[in-house]
Write an enzyme that holds these catalytic residues in place. Structure first.
Site, short mmCIF file in Angstrom:
data_model
loop_
_atom_site.label_atom_id
_atom_site.label_comp_id
_atom_site.label_asym_id
_atom_site.label_seq_id
_atom_site.Cartn_x
_atom_site.Cartn_y
_atom_site.Cartn_z
N ASP A 36 26.50 15.39 20.70
CA ASP A 36 25.76 14.41 21.50
C ASP A 36 25.29 13.23 20.67
OD1 ASP A 36 23.84 15.88 20.10
OD2 ASP A 36 23.19 16.98 21.88
N ASN B 38 13.91 24.58 26.40
CA ASN B 38 14.17 24.74 27.83
C ASN B 38 15.55 25.35 28.08
OD1 ASN B 38 15.89 22.65 27.18
ND2 ASN B 38 14.98 21.15 28.57
N GLU C 198 20.84 19.58 29.93
CA GLU C 198 19.51 20.04 30.32
C GLU C 198 19.61 21.02 31.49
OE1 GLU C 198 17.25 19.37 28.26
OE2 GLU C 198 16.73 17.27 28.10
#
Ligand code: PGA
Length: 246
Positions: free
Chosen positions: A67, A136, A143
């Site tokens: 990323d 998370n 995400e």
């Protein structure tokens, strides 16, 4: 999915570096997909040391990064281009023509994502994907909610990720958008090594390992992957039931 638990961060990093070095010795032209963040720093440091001792060469390998922040040019100090150069690529014999990091400053980000995905395909796909995990449960910048069939694309970062990663920026938050390799591309890797360290990762690790496979916990996708190994330190593994720990 199997999990190896090590007493501390250093032992976990050493085992991860040994695994990468072994793959490289078996196949010097291995295609890697690599992470940034604090977790892999110990692994990169050891790989550089092995290279300096003449134990391994990266000259025939190919490297993709997971990323990059959208809007950051490759020379921005907080860019993942700079991170990888400072922590890894700048210290080994990697061929610059076989190092790929998404260009966060590309004038047409969508075209950049397509170009990046095509470059992975042209390289024959990913042999070894090394991942961290977000608090998370994110992998790369996928995400919670990221579709399992997603490819390299522009994503919006969660508020929690922007806060956790703010430290690299003159701001209270990291940028709002990023380019990330997608979930399907990660899943197609022939092997996945996921590294996690610290109690602040324990809940995410437990959700990924013991919870249902669900897009709400991106790392849980790896339960369906045929060749995934978790490298955990005791803190990251501290919430896991003993039965799943190999
Ligand atoms: P960290 O990041 O290694 O800095 O904890 C991991 C991640 O967000 O994937």
């Amino acid at each position: 999915m199997i999990a190896h638990v090590f007493p501390d961060y250093e032992a976990m990093s050493a085992a991860a570096a040994d695994a990468v070095a072994e793959r490289l010795r078996e196949d010097p032209s291995t295609v890697f997909l690599l992470p940034t963040g604090t977790t892999p720093l110990g692994m990169y440091r050891r790989l550089v040391e092995m290279y300096r001792r003449g134990e391994i060469s990266f000259s025939k390998a190919t490297f993709f990064n997971l990323d990059e922040y959208l809007g950051l040019p490759p020379d921005h100090p907080a860019s993942y281009h700079v991170y990888m150069k400072e922590n890894f690529y700048g210290h080994i014999d990697a061929d610059p023509d076989r190092i790929f990091v998404p260009n966060g400053a590309a004038p047409d980000p969508e075209a950049e994502c397509e170009r990046y995905e095509a470059a992975i395909r042209e390289a024959g796909g990913i042999d070894v994907c090394v991942l961290g995990i977000g608090r998370n449960g994110h992998i790369g910048f996928n995400e919670p909610g990221a579709p399992f069939d997603s490819r390299t694309r522009v994503v919006r970062l969660s508020e929690s990720t922007r806060l956790v990663n703010a430290g690299d920026f003159d701001s209270d938050r990291a940028p709002e958008y990023a380019i990330t390799v997608g979930m399907a591309t990660i899943f197609e890797s022939r092997e996945v090594l996921l590294l996690a360290s610290g109690t602040n990762k324990a809940a995410a690790v437990t959700a990924a390992v013991e919870g249902d496979v669900s897009e709400s916990v991106p790392a849980s996708m790896l339960k369906n992957h045929p060749n995934t190994t978790l490298f955990l330190d005791e803190d990251a593994a501290s919430d896991l039931g003993r039965a799943v720990v190999g």
